[in-house]
Write an enzyme that holds these catalytic residues in place. Structure first.
Site, PDB file in Angstrom:
ATOM      1  N   ALA A 123      37.912  44.347  48.413  1.00 50.73           N
ATOM      2  CA  ALA A 123      38.622  43.357  48.814  1.00 50.73           C
ATOM      3  C   ALA A 123      38.538  42.795  50.205  1.00 50.73           C
ATOM      4  CB  ALA A 123      40.340  43.930  48.962  1.00 50.73           C
ATOM      5  N   CYS A 124      39.401  41.860  50.567  1.00 48.80           N
ATOM      6  CA  CYS A 124      39.250  40.923  51.764  1.00 48.80           C
ATOM      7  C   CYS A 124      38.917  41.562  52.830  1.00 48.80           C
ATOM      8  CB  CYS A 124      40.585  40.181  51.895  1.00 48.80           C
ATOM      9  SG  CYS A 124      40.148  38.462  52.578  1.00 48.80           S
TER      10      CYS A 124
END
Lengths: 75, 228
Positions: free
Chosen positions: A12-13
């Site tokens: 994820a980011c």
């Protein structure tokens, strides 16, 4: 002129960006890193950061929802 | 830039899926309008909001995280503009309600206090770990990012749990630390400071943060190349 590959699929980011930044620090000028991502947010912040830092950046959508961010270290 | 050409993988053509989905959305919209026209409006607004969110890569998490992580404040400034637009819009709705003499202020007005700050910090930590806030997580669930499917499950669990115990928190935490007169009343800036001061004051503060974010990014980015 080494080429490195960074597999960030499923991450994820902020993780792909932080990993890219860490890896870039160990690279020599002229080296290329290919970051593989499938999180749309990283598709924005990795190129943004790399361009702001003055590196050469190229983005390629290699599959639906999978991208390769290719960064050449310039300094 | 020189890079070895990689063999392009064969990609599925998504146009038929998109057309099918569009048809389903329209059919569902017509069916919802048959039940209640407001439902159809919510439906269209929800879908439009999702499209804008996805296409713009708008992310509340990144708007607060990226200034620290990369120095980029592009999304921060986008969020500030959204706040300003919302201030004008909600201000107009509430002021109109006031002029027409409707009792009470329309909108979700809640008490503020220490609990707001504690909750905000907890939410901030959670959203950075989960890789998205509520809207961002929902959008990436739709994009097919599997990790966020887990995040959404626990987001729902957490929300349900919070809703179940909200009464207790309200009496024991929100009431004692709140600076409003009562839990049900909430803290409304125009009521507390007057309309002109609250409305224009909020816009000026948001504009000031915007200018600060712009200055911060320029300062950070000028520094970055020198460091490397």
């Amino acid at each position: 002129m080494a080429e490195y590959k960074l597999d960030c699929f499923g991450e994820a980011c902020p993780l792909p960006l932080v990993k890219t930044q860490k890896k870039m620090e160990t690279m020599n000028v002229g080296d290329v890193i290919v970051v593989e991502i499938d999180h749309s947010c990283a598709m924005k912040n990795i190129p943004d950061w790399a361009r702001a830092a003055g590196h050469n950046v190229d983005i390629e959508e290699i599959n639906d929802g999978e991208w390769e961010v290719i960064i050449e270290k310039t300094k | 830039m020189e890079s070895k050409k990689r063999p392009a993988r064969k990609r599925r053509n998504q146009v038929p899926i998109a057309l099918g989905l569009l048809l389903l959305i329209i059919i569902a919209g017509i069916m919802l309008a048959g039940v209640n026209s407001m439902l159809a409006i919510y439906w269209i607004f929800g879908i439009s909001f999702g499209i804008v969110l996805q296409k713009s890569r708008f992310c509340f998490t990144a708007s607060l995280r990226d200034p620290v992580l990369t120095g980029s404040t592009t999304l921060t400034r986008a969020v500030l503009i959204a706040f300003m637009v919302a201030t004008v819009g909600f201000g107009a709705i509430q002021f109109k309600a006031l002029l027409s003499g409707v009792a009470g202020v329309p909108g979700n007005i809640f008490p503020v206090g220490l609990h707001t700050a504690i909750g905000a910090i907890m939410f901030g930590i959670g959203m950075v770990i989960a890789g998205g806030c509520a809207s961002g997580t929902l959008m990436r669930v739709g994009e097919g990012f599997m990790q966020q499917w887990i995040a959404i499950v626990f987001f729902v669990v957490g929300s349900v749990w919070a809703a179940r115990d909200f009464g207790w928190w309200s009496v024991n935490v929100i009431m004692p630390t709140s600076i409003s007169d009562g839990v049900t009343k909430g803290f409304h800036l125009p009521t507390a400071f007057g309309w002109g001061f609250a409305f224009f004051g909020q816009l000026i503060i948001l504009a000031a943060i915007f200018l600060f974010a712009d200055w911060y990014e320029k300062k950070k980015l000028n520094k970055v190349p020198l460091e490397n």
